[in-house]
Design a protein around this motif. Sequence first.
Motif, mmCIF file in Angstrom:
data_model
loop_
_atom_site.group_PDB
_atom_site.id
_atom_site.type_symbol
_atom_site.label_atom_id
_atom_site.label_comp_id
_atom_site.label_asym_id
_atom_site.label_seq_id
_atom_site.Cartn_x
_atom_site.Cartn_y
_atom_site.Cartn_z
ATOM 1 N N LYS A 1 12.715 -61.946 69.727
ATOM 2 C CA LYS A 1 12.544 -62.950 70.768
ATOM 3 C C LYS A 1 13.861 -63.188 71.485
ATOM 4 C CE LYS A 1 8.646 -65.494 68.779
ATOM 5 N NZ LYS A 1 8.186 -66.811 68.225
ATOM 6 N N GLY A 2 13.799 -63.031 72.791
ATOM 7 C CA GLY A 2 14.987 -63.213 73.599
ATOM 8 C C GLY A 2 15.963 -62.064 73.550
ATOM 9 N N LYS A 3 15.617 -61.003 72.841
ATOM 10 C CA LYS A 3 16.500 -59.851 72.708
ATOM 11 C C LYS A 3 16.501 -59.056 74.016
ATOM 12 C CE LYS A 3 19.061 -57.661 69.591
ATOM 13 N NZ LYS A 3 20.131 -58.309 68.808
ATOM 14 N N HIS A 4 17.611 -58.435 74.346
ATOM 15 C CA HIS A 4 17.732 -57.593 75.526
ATOM 16 C C HIS A 4 17.831 -56.133 75.065
ATOM 17 C CE1 HIS A 4 18.573 -56.683 79.713
ATOM 18 N NE2 HIS A 4 19.566 -55.890 79.318
ATOM 19 N N LEU A 5 16.794 -55.331 75.391
ATOM 20 C CA LEU A 5 16.728 -53.939 74.941
ATOM 21 C C LEU A 5 17.185 -53.001 76.044
ATOM 22 C CD1 LEU A 5 13.290 -53.920 73.055
ATOM 23 C CD2 LEU A 5 15.567 -54.393 72.140
ATOM 24 N N ARG A 6 17.735 -51.900 75.619
ATOM 25 C CA ARG A 6 18.103 -50.815 76.532
ATOM 26 C C ARG A 6 17.065 -49.700 76.351
ATOM 27 N NH1 ARG A 6 23.560 -50.730 78.029
ATOM 28 N NH2 ARG A 6 23.604 -48.453 77.850
ATOM 29 N N ILE A 7 16.351 -49.400 77.423
ATOM 30 C CA ILE A 7 15.237 -48.449 77.363
ATOM 31 C C ILE A 7 15.547 -47.268 78.277
ATOM 32 C CG2 ILE A 7 12.786 -48.085 77.795
ATOM 33 C CD1 ILE A 7 12.304 -50.990 77.149
ATOM 34 N N ILE B 1 2.955 -50.212 79.620
ATOM 35 C CA ILE B 1 2.888 -50.482 78.179
ATOM 36 C C ILE B 1 4.076 -51.328 77.740
ATOM 37 C CG2 ILE B 1 2.908 -49.387 75.910
ATOM 38 C CD1 ILE B 1 1.511 -46.986 77.149
ATOM 39 N N ILE B 2 5.252 -51.015 78.251
ATOM 40 C CA ILE B 2 6.448 -51.793 77.895
ATOM 41 C C ILE B 2 6.313 -53.242 78.369
ATOM 42 C CG2 ILE B 2 8.923 -52.037 78.346
ATOM 43 C CD1 ILE B 2 8.269 -49.872 76.346
ATOM 44 N N ASP B 3 5.762 -53.455 79.547
ATOM 45 C CA ASP B 3 5.572 -54.819 80.041
ATOM 46 C C ASP B 3 4.588 -55.588 79.163
ATOM 47 O OD1 ASP B 3 7.352 -54.399 82.089
ATOM 48 O OD2 ASP B 3 5.813 -53.841 83.554
ATOM 49 N N PHE B 4 3.579 -54.877 78.662
ATOM 50 C CA PHE B 4 2.647 -55.529 77.734
ATOM 51 C C PHE B 4 3.368 -55.957 76.450
ATOM 52 C CE2 PHE B 4 0.038 -54.836 73.925
ATOM 53 C CZ PHE B 4 -0.892 -55.847 74.090
ATOM 54 N N LEU B 5 4.211 -55.069 75.907
ATOM 55 C CA LEU B 5 4.979 -55.421 74.710
ATOM 56 C C LEU B 5 5.985 -56.530 75.002
ATOM 57 C CD1 LEU B 5 5.687 -51.828 73.305
ATOM 58 C CD2 LEU B 5 3.933 -53.428 72.550
ATOM 59 N N LYS B 6 6.532 -56.530 76.199
ATOM 60 C CA LYS B 6 7.490 -57.567 76.580
ATOM 61 C C LYS B 6 6.844 -58.953 76.563
ATOM 62 C CE LYS B 6 10.085 -59.138 80.626
ATOM 63 N NZ LYS B 6 10.449 -58.855 82.034
ATOM 64 N N LYS B 7 5.647 -59.053 77.095
ATOM 65 C CA LYS B 7 4.948 -60.344 77.106
ATOM 66 C C LYS B 7 4.556 -60.773 75.694
ATOM 67 C CE LYS B 7 3.096 -59.719 81.779
ATOM 68 N NZ LYS B 7 1.877 -59.593 82.605
ATOM 69 N N LYS B 8 4.230 -59.797 74.860
ATOM 70 C CA LYS B 8 3.761 -60.138 73.518
ATOM 71 C C LYS B 8 4.912 -60.573 72.614
ATOM 72 C CE LYS B 8 0.817 -58.448 69.795
ATOM 73 N NZ LYS B 8 -0.147 -59.558 69.930
ATOM 74 N N PHE B 9 6.072 -59.905 72.745
ATOM 75 C CA PHE B 9 7.185 -60.182 71.835
ATOM 76 C C PHE B 9 8.338 -60.919 72.520
ATOM 77 C CE2 PHE B 9 5.141 -56.334 70.080
ATOM 78 C CZ PHE B 9 4.781 -56.827 68.834
#
Length: 637
Positions: A81-87, A115-123
């Motif tokens: 939560k609140g983490k900033h990932l490098r993709i 798919i990444i945006d879906f994971l972003k909203k979930k986590f």
Amino acid sequence: MATGIELIVAAAMCVACPALNESLPANLIQLSDDGSRSLSTEMPIDVEATDAGLDSDTPVETLETIINKKLKLREMRDWIKGKHLRIATLEDYPLSYTEVLDNGTRIGHGVSFQIIDFLKKKFNFTYEVFVPQDNIIGSPTDFDRSLIEMVNSSLVDLAAAFIPSLSDQRTFVYYSTTTLDEGEWIMVMQRPRESASGSGLLAPFEFWVWILILVSLLAVGPIIYALIILRNRLTGDAAQHPYSLGHCAWFVYGALMKQGSTLSPIADSTRLLFATWWIFITILTSFYTANLTAFLTLSKFTLPYNTVNDILVKNKHFVSMRGGGVEYAIRTTNESLSMLNRMIQNNYAVFSEETNDTYNLQNYVERNGYVFVRDRPAINIMLYQDYLYRKTISYSDEKIHCPFAMAREPFLKKKRTFAYPIGSNLSQLFDPELLNLVESGIVKHLSAKDLPSAEICPQDLGGTERQLRNGDLMMTYYIMLAGFATSLAVFSTELIFRYVNSRHEANKWARHGIGRTPNGQSIKPSRWLRGWQRLDSGKKQLLGTSTQGQNVTPPPPYQSIFNGGHAAVAADPRHRWKRAVGQSNGVLLGNDALTDGGVRRLINGRDYLVFRNPDGQSQLVPVRSPSAALFQYTYTE
């Protein structure tokens, strides 16, 4: 509803059944009377059963593992939560591609980032996007500035792209346990004018059928000749004269061309040989005619390159993306496309660094005739956009709309996943969610959501009209050219042999005297010299010529036989005919049969007038009208 007999039989069988075992397995999770779940044993730690994700059929020995996993996932959710990932990603439209805004920020698009945006909203995390410098997946031999290098060096936390699962890359990255899809790389090529199943004349039969027909055409003639000779020697029958090998060979060829034959065998076995070949040819030509008609009207359209073997056998140039799954599947020795590695060495394979598929399609396929190998989603989008553009050029011509065709057989199949650095625990958090998206069909829907439901530019356009083109008749032209060339070669050979023989005989005449051999025997002039004797229209005579045949006159006109102008005709020195007398063969008809200038005879069931020509030979003139007309035409026209 069960019948009475069935109930009686069931009751009888139940009597013989053993007693029910009412004892329950140990450690079974049971439900109480009010429907709530009661545990036969205590939980290993103080955790609610609902938090542990227990089912009614979950064994107790796995509870500790499940609880630990749930606890770990809960901790990871709190951590991310609140983490900033490098993709990291690749420019692989439409599955993954990026856009750079005016402020320099790179934004990801495509199925991967949906798919990444879906994971972003979930986590509840944020991310930034990076693209490798060379926009390639990478391999042990192509590692620098690649996606694999970024992931392996932990420069990024995740590779969000549809990455094919290749064997050599497994030692550098960790593929997600959830397979996003099974990627299919398809070949796109120029649509040929005619089907690749063969030209119009050769299409009804496959290659080996034509080979066997040719073999039978060459073998049946000598076989018939040998059997006729064998039959005559074994039976001693002199009634059936053996035919020469040339006659048997020409009979076989004439039967194939439906030209018939002048051979008339007497022996039953020989007749059966001839009839067998005729039956075979009749069936063969019937099949050929029927299949040729079907091919020219209802044949299925096929492409010249459908599989990898077609590319390999025909040495066809092809192009694919630089650093993509196709290139590494070819360069890796233990992959399915490794047999195409020699085509790279022979410069038959091109790997384009251009990410614009339309450019590759126009530059390599349309202009140079290459085969373009690309994954199916990109191919479908590319052909659909090209179709929409060409629709504006010509609204009704379907051949202009679809100048390209797509093969049905995949060039390569590989499972595609996300990639994580080795030792990363993000896969444990993301993979269950990815599995839900795949199983629900959302990933497949996102890959094809911008495409129409109908197939764009199918392999067979299905046109109703079918007019013959020069391509369908090209084999006819080749046969005509081959026939004329063969006849010209044979004619030239005949002239050469005739000239050589004439020189040989002329040398004999020059050495041993005119018409004499070394032993004093007389010889005739060569056919070459005799053939040129009649070329001189003057009065000069060549050696060996005779004037006897020049005084032979044709018979009188047919009408003069039955009219009274016989005297005038007889006075003409060109018609020196005498009445035939003493003819032994034939039946003399009545007195009315005698006519001026000849005797009417019945010979072999036909009426003739018998004349005696100046050299003493009997001349028969047919009386029946059709035969007489042919006779008159022969001597007057």
